[in-house]
Design a protein around this motif. Structure first.
Motif, PDB file in Angstrom:
ATOM      1  N   LEU A   1       1.023   5.200   8.467  1.00  0.00           N
ATOM      2  CA  LEU A   1       2.064   6.069   7.934  1.00  0.00           C
ATOM      3  C   LEU A   1       1.888   7.473   8.502  1.00  0.00           C
ATOM      4  CD1 LEU A   1       4.431   6.519   5.932  1.00  0.00           C
ATOM      5  CD2 LEU A   1       2.709   7.108   4.220  1.00  0.00           C
ATOM      6  N   GLN A   2       2.959   8.014   9.121  1.00  0.00           N
ATOM      7  CA  GLN A   2       2.898   9.332   9.748  1.00  0.00           C
ATOM      8  C   GLN A   2       3.753  10.377   9.035  1.00  0.00           C
ATOM      9  OE1 GLN A   2       0.976  10.294  12.320  1.00  0.00           O
ATOM     10  NE2 GLN A   2       0.077   8.260  12.484  1.00  0.00           N
TER      11      GLN A   2
ATOM     12  N   ASN B   1       9.909   6.006   5.044  1.00  0.00           N
ATOM     13  CA  ASN B   1       8.544   6.110   5.557  1.00  0.00           C
ATOM     14  C   ASN B   1       8.579   5.845   7.054  1.00  0.00           C
ATOM     15  OD1 ASN B   1       7.373   6.642   3.094  1.00  0.00           O
ATOM     16  ND2 ASN B   1       6.672   4.576   2.739  1.00  0.00           N
ATOM     17  N   VAL B   2       7.893   6.695   7.818  1.00  0.00           N
ATOM     18  CA  VAL B   2       7.855   6.580   9.272  1.00  0.00           C
ATOM     19  C   VAL B   2       6.429   6.218   9.677  1.00  0.00           C
ATOM     20  CG1 VAL B   2       8.333   7.756  11.444  1.00  0.00           C
ATOM     21  CG2 VAL B   2       9.647   8.363   9.402  1.00  0.00           C
ATOM     22  N   PHE B   3       6.295   5.056  10.324  1.00  0.00           N
ATOM     23  CA  PHE B   3       4.986   4.534  10.694  1.00  0.00           C
ATOM     24  C   PHE B   3       4.809   4.525  12.201  1.00  0.00           C
ATOM     25  CE2 PHE B   3       6.017   2.497   6.666  1.00  0.00           C
ATOM     26  CZ  PHE B   3       4.822   2.507   5.968  1.00  0.00           C
ATOM     27  N   ASP B   4       3.599   4.785  12.660  1.00  0.00           N
ATOM     28  CA  ASP B   4       3.214   4.562  14.048  1.00  0.00           C
ATOM     29  C   ASP B   4       2.829   3.092  14.155  1.00  0.00           C
ATOM     30  OD1 ASP B   4       2.059   4.341  16.541  1.00  0.00           O
ATOM     31  OD2 ASP B   4       0.722   6.054  16.299  1.00  0.00           O
ATOM     32  N   ALA B   5       3.619   2.311  14.889  1.00  0.00           N
ATOM     33  CA  ALA B   5       3.367   0.883  15.045  1.00  0.00           C
ATOM     34  C   ALA B   5       2.960   0.544  16.477  1.00  0.00           C
ATOM     35  CB  ALA B   5       4.598   0.090  14.638  1.00  0.00           C
TER      36      ALA B   5
ATOM     37  N   THR C   1       0.819  -1.206   0.000  1.00  0.00           N
ATOM     38  CA  THR C   1       0.000   0.000   0.000  1.00  0.00           C
ATOM     39  C   THR C   1       0.857   1.261   0.000  1.00  0.00           C
ATOM     40  OG1 THR C   1      -1.673  -1.185   1.257  1.00  0.00           O
ATOM     41  CG2 THR C   1      -1.831   1.205   1.247  1.00  0.00           C
ATOM     42  N   PHE C   2       2.006   1.210   0.698  1.00  0.00           N
ATOM     43  CA  PHE C   2       2.801   2.413   0.910  1.00  0.00           C
ATOM     44  C   PHE C   2       4.081   2.471   0.089  1.00  0.00           C
ATOM     45  CE2 PHE C   2       0.338   2.040   4.845  1.00  0.00           C
ATOM     46  CZ  PHE C   2      -0.269   3.277   4.833  1.00  0.00           C
TER      47      PHE C   2
END
Length: 95
Positions: free
Chosen positions: A50-51, A38-42, A14-15
């Motif tokens: 994705l943030q 890409n920086v994600f909130d996990a 998706t990203f």
């Protein structure tokens, strides 16, 4: 960690078209791809969000306790962690 990686494999298409390297620190997931990091909130492994995207040509990341190292072709970047899933460039070493 395995749960996060399994879910990541489901959301990556998706990203990012071509993911390279990834790292995780304090429930924040960093994934290198053609658009940058890409920086994600996990925090919730069932809902990785994705943030932020940092524009760079890095192919791998190493999240350390005090800063993040991003490695590209003939270049190493160091970043400080900032609020709101940001990264602040500290230094660049080209070789």
């Amino acid at each position: 960690m395995l749960q996060i990686l399994t879910l990541l494999l489901n959301i990556l298409p998706t990203f990012c078209l071509v993911p390279y390297g990834l790292g995780i620190k304090n429930h924040i997931l960093y994934v290198c791809n053609d658009s940058g990091i890409n920086v994600f909130d996990a925090q919730n492994p069932n809902e990785i969000v994705l943030q932020n995207t940092i524009e760079t040509t890095s192919k791998d990341v190493i999240p350390l306790s005090s800063h993040l190292i991003a490695v590209g072709e003939n270049v190493i970047h160091q970043y400080n962690y900032t609020d709101n899933f940001g990264l602040e460039l500290i230094s660049t070493l080209q070789f």
